[in-house]
Write an enzyme that holds these catalytic residues in place. Structure first.
Site, mmCIF file in Angstrom:
data_model
loop_
_atom_site.group_PDB
_atom_site.id
_atom_site.type_symbol
_atom_site.label_atom_id
_atom_site.label_comp_id
_atom_site.label_asym_id
_atom_site.label_seq_id
_atom_site.Cartn_x
_atom_site.Cartn_y
_atom_site.Cartn_z
ATOM 1 N N ARG A 37 -0.438 -1.759 -7.243
ATOM 2 C CA ARG A 37 -0.699 -2.859 -6.305
ATOM 3 C C ARG A 37 -1.563 -3.932 -6.986
ATOM 4 N NH1 ARG A 37 -1.222 -4.258 -0.716
ATOM 5 N NH2 ARG A 37 -3.340 -4.770 -0.037
ATOM 6 N N TYR A 64 -9.541 -10.778 -7.567
ATOM 7 C CA TYR A 64 -8.624 -11.086 -8.658
ATOM 8 C C TYR A 64 -8.960 -12.408 -9.347
ATOM 9 C CZ TYR A 64 -5.932 -7.365 -6.516
ATOM 10 O OH TYR A 64 -5.550 -6.162 -5.991
ATOM 11 N N HIS A 85 -2.430 2.548 -6.302
ATOM 12 C CA HIS A 85 -3.214 1.333 -6.086
ATOM 13 C C HIS A 85 -3.295 0.471 -7.340
ATOM 14 C CE1 HIS A 85 -5.127 -0.317 -2.599
ATOM 15 N NE2 HIS A 85 -6.125 -0.790 -3.313
ATOM 16 N N ARG A 103 0.863 -1.181 0.000
ATOM 17 C CA ARG A 103 0.000 0.000 0.000
ATOM 18 C C ARG A 103 0.895 1.225 0.000
ATOM 19 N NH1 ARG A 103 -2.003 -3.589 3.918
ATOM 20 N NH2 ARG A 103 -4.063 -4.447 3.444
ATOM 21 N N HIS A 153 -3.872 -8.987 3.135
ATOM 22 C CA HIS A 153 -5.320 -9.033 3.314
ATOM 23 C C HIS A 153 -5.655 -9.931 4.499
ATOM 24 C CE1 HIS A 153 -6.215 -7.968 -1.184
ATOM 25 N NE2 HIS A 153 -6.004 -6.897 -0.439
ATOM 26 N N LYS A 163 -1.805 -2.567 7.876
ATOM 27 C CA LYS A 163 -2.996 -2.139 8.602
ATOM 28 C C LYS A 163 -3.097 -2.870 9.937
ATOM 29 C CE LYS A 163 -6.105 -0.702 4.864
ATOM 30 N NZ LYS A 163 -7.407 -0.947 4.219
#
Length: 314
Positions: A259, A291, A256, A154, A282, A178
């Protein structure tokens, strides 16, 4: 205490708890603050407050958001913020219930992520070696782009990388993502080379600063700004400059999309979703499943190419 003052107390206390207990990132806190401020303003305009609003009131607010033409994703995010605020209020004893707990979200439109072709990524990487006023700028730009494409980081994770993570010519890079969660991602040979070249330039610059009595930065991509490192906004501008230089449509290029390109190109070349989930950081593989359109296309091509019944008869 006025409703406005009470709302500020609720929101600020909630955000402080999110930061302290869950390690919520600054950007996450800002998003919560914006959403809750909008809900707060809606209530105040109708002479209501957080502690008196009912389920019907929350649903009326969401209907109003829909009437304004807000996207499903925005409405879902706002409902999530409201639910978490009221859950916190219940735990703190500010309310005896959570009026939003049983409200179903609007769902999300299933959209395929925008991505870039390998040729477009190659053009951007080449441009990063040419764009920049000084050699050190070009080394930094090359390092930024190579790391971004090699790891799928990110943008916040990238620009705030500590220099300690780059020491010792690493084959793996430790990324803090995150929720303050850490993950290891491997570096490609071009990324390792770009990192080593930029680190050498970084050390020379920081040594000059030290000799002048200035503090040495702890960030790999330092800046004079208050954050101490390159900002997301500055990197966004840089990547647009690279798009223009490389004749790639600027509207397609964001941090992004790089990414997404990282994940898409891995899938196209045989990687599995679980591995990509780990590399992207994730928490849930369901997030990575956006995806699967790439995987489905590859499997279809595999069947059409290799299945004996799919071949044309002579």
């Amino acid at each position: 205490m006025t409703a406005q003052a009470e709302h500020k107390r609720w929101i600020s206390t909630f955000l402080d708890a999110q930061a302290a207990e869950l390690g919520a990132a600054t950007n996450t806190q800002l998003a919560y603050a914006r959403d809750l401020k909008d809900f707060s303003g809606w209530l105040e305009h109708r002479n209501m407050s957080f502690d008196t609003a009912t389920r019907d009131d929350v649903e009326a607010y969401l209907i109003d958001c829909d009437a304004q033409g807000l996207a499903k994703s925005t409405r879902a995010r706002r409902l999530s913020a409201i639910k978490q605020l009221y859950r916190f209020g219940f735990e703190e004893g500010w309310r005896s219930d959570n009026p939003a707990i049983q409200i179903a979200g609007p769902g999300r439109d299933k959209r395929l992520p925008k991505t870039l072709s390998m040729a477009e990524v190659d053009a951007l990487l080449s441009a990063s070696r040419e764009v920049g006023r000084a050699p050190s700028d070009r080394l930094r730009n090359t390092c930024l782009m190579e790391l971004l494409y090699a790891t799928g980081m990110r943008v916040t994770e990238l620009v705030s990388l500590p220099v300690a993570s780059a020491r010792g010519n690493p084959s793996m890079l430790l990324i803090r993502g995150k929720g303050d969660k850490e993950r290891m991602v491997p570096l490609s040979p071009p990324a390792k080379e770009a990192l080593a070249a930029w680190l050498s330039s970084w050390e020379n610059t920081q040594e000059d600063a030290r000799l002048k009595g200035k503090p040495v930065s702890r960030f790999l991509f330092p800046s004079r700004g208050k954050e101490g490192h390159l900002t997301r906004h500055r990197f966004y501008i840089l990547i647009k400059e690279l798009a223009v230089h490389s004749s790639v449509m600027p509207s397609k290029v964001t941090p992004h999309t790089l990414r997404h390109a990282f994940a898409t190109h891995l899938l196209e070349n045989g990687a599995d979703l679980r591995s990509i989930q780990t590399l992207l950081g994730h928490a849930d593989v369901a997030t990575t499943e956006i995806y699967t359109h790439v995987l489905e296309a590859r499997l279809q091509e595999l069947v059409l190419t290799h299945h004996p019944l799919a071949k044309d008869e002579d």
